[in-house]
Motif scaffolding. Structure first.
Motif, short mmCIF file in Angstrom:
data_model
loop_
_atom_site.label_atom_id
_atom_site.label_comp_id
_atom_site.label_asym_id
_atom_site.label_seq_id
_atom_site.Cartn_x
_atom_site.Cartn_y
_atom_site.Cartn_z
N GLN A 121 1.28 -1.81 -0.10
CA GLN A 121 0.34 0.44 0.09
C GLN A 121 0.83 0.90 0.50
N GLN A 122 1.42 0.78 0.76
CA GLN A 122 2.88 2.79 0.51
C GLN A 122 3.64 2.64 -0.32
N ALA A 151 1.01 3.91 -2.91
CA ALA A 151 0.95 4.90 -2.72
C ALA A 151 1.38 6.54 -3.70
N ALA A 162 -3.05 2.52 -3.84
CA ALA A 162 -3.52 2.37 -2.40
C ALA A 162 -4.57 2.07 -2.07
#
Length: 369
Positions: free
Chosen positions: A45-46, A49, A56
């Motif tokens: 997810q990071q 992003a 994300a």
């Protein structure tokens, strides 16, 4: 319908196990796997992003669904690893998590194939994005298409992450190539089994018993039992022969697991399985129950009428019950488990692995009995 299965299925004595179908790993290992899965999802997810806010968000939805199941496949990978005294647990945890990521991906894709928007009482990722599309004014067909498209994307992302993780777990070891080969085989065979399942459902008659058992070996037993055990053993340094032995036993147990799953899909308690007892029938899934019953000419004719909409699903289910298909399927699963734990391949395994696989056999046969 008769079978000649005969085996003592009482649970073996041994170290304290967890309850449920992942009863062959300890709580500390389960916690380590769950923590690692959450970490993997958060890291993805990071990373995402940095270039896609929508990506994300999707990873956030994916991550929230990781480590919420039985973790059976990671448990089996760890069983295979520990059976041959592997000494690098962090690598084994990563390999175990790779199989769980693959499983999560296949579930998402399976929901798309089956047009399901609920799994175990919870809305799927596809359902979330379908509802967003509906809220923005899209028609139901367009919204469902959008939701399923996101489901395909989510599954693809998970498969990519699973492959990277499996490769990282084996990197630099003597068994690097054979562990990777086992993981790739899991993906390939699961895909082949899903294809056969879909195509059989389109036929005018169910698949034969032998066809169903082969399909279930590919679709479930291979990636869920055989190859997690085999890959774990190889990572620990087992020989190819030793790994194939534990994989062979796992394959038979995995087919038994799917046979019981077919039973629960038609005769189980929906409050426990999270699945309607008529969904497999409505989708004309070629389960072992339909294959067995279709050997009777009268039932085969009833199925044709069901397919044309002249007979309700409930009547088919009642007929399956009257023919005793549940009992026969459970006897078949018992025979498969007995064959697995009585085989030469089983006897060649370390004693600790034998004990845990006996426990696995017992848990399979006692699922929601």
């Amino acid at each position: 319908m008769t079978t000649h299965a005969s085996t003592d299925q009482s649970p073996p004595a041994g170290p304290r196990m967890m309850g449920g179908e992942n009863g062959f790993i300890d709580e500390a290992t389960q916690a380590a796997i769950s923590q690692r899965l959450s970490q993997i999802g958060s890291q993805a997810q990071q990373r995402t992003a940095a270039y896609s806010s929508q990506g994300a968000v999707l990873w956030s939805q994916i991550t929230g669904r990781l480590a919420t199941g039985k973790l059976m496949r990671p448990a089996l990978a760890m069983l295979g690893y520990r059976a041959f005294s592997g000494r690098n647990e962090p690598r084994a945890i990563d390999l175990a998590c790779a199989f769980e990521l693959l499983h999560s991906a296949l579930l998402i894709h399976d929901d798309v194939v089956d047009k399901d928007f609920v799994r175990r009482g919870e809305v799927t990722i596809s359902a979330l994005y379908r509802d967003q599309a509906l809220a923005s004014g899209r028609s139901l067909p367009d919204a469902e298409h959008a939701g399923n498209s996101v489901g395909i994307i989510a599954g693809d992302l998970l498969i990519s992450e699973a492959i990277k993780l499996a490769a990282r777990a084996a990197a630099g070891t003597d068994s690097e190539s054979v562990v990777e080969q086992a993981f790739f085989q899991a993906i390939e065979q699961a895909g082949a089994g899903e294809l056969e399942d879909l195509l059989y459902s389109l036929g005018s008659a169910p698949a034969t018993t032998s066809q169903v058992l082969r399909m279930e070996q590919l679709k479930t037993a291979s990636y869920s039992f055989q190859l997690p055990l085999q890959a774990g053993a190889l990572l620990a340094g087992a020989s190819m022969g030793q790994a194939e032995n534990i994989g062979t036993v796992g394959c038979q147990l995995g087919v038994a697991y799917q046979v019981i799953d077919d039973v629960l899909g038609t005769f189980g308690d929906p409050s426990r399985t999270g699945k309607s007892v008529e969904s497999d029938l409505r989708e004309f899934k070629s389960t072992i129950l339909l294959a067995l019953a279709a050997e009777q000419p009268e039932f085969a004719q009833m199925l044709k009428e069901f397919r044309s909409g002249k007979v309700p699903a409930g009547q088919i289910r009642d007929e399956l019950a009257s023919q005793g298909t549940e009992q026969f399927a459970r006897q078949l699963a018992e025979a498969l488990c007995s064959r697995a734990t009585g085989s030469a391949a089983f006897r060649d395994l370390p004693e600790g692995a034998q004990q845990l696989l006996r426990t696995c056999s017992h848990l399979i046969l006692e699922r929601s009995r």
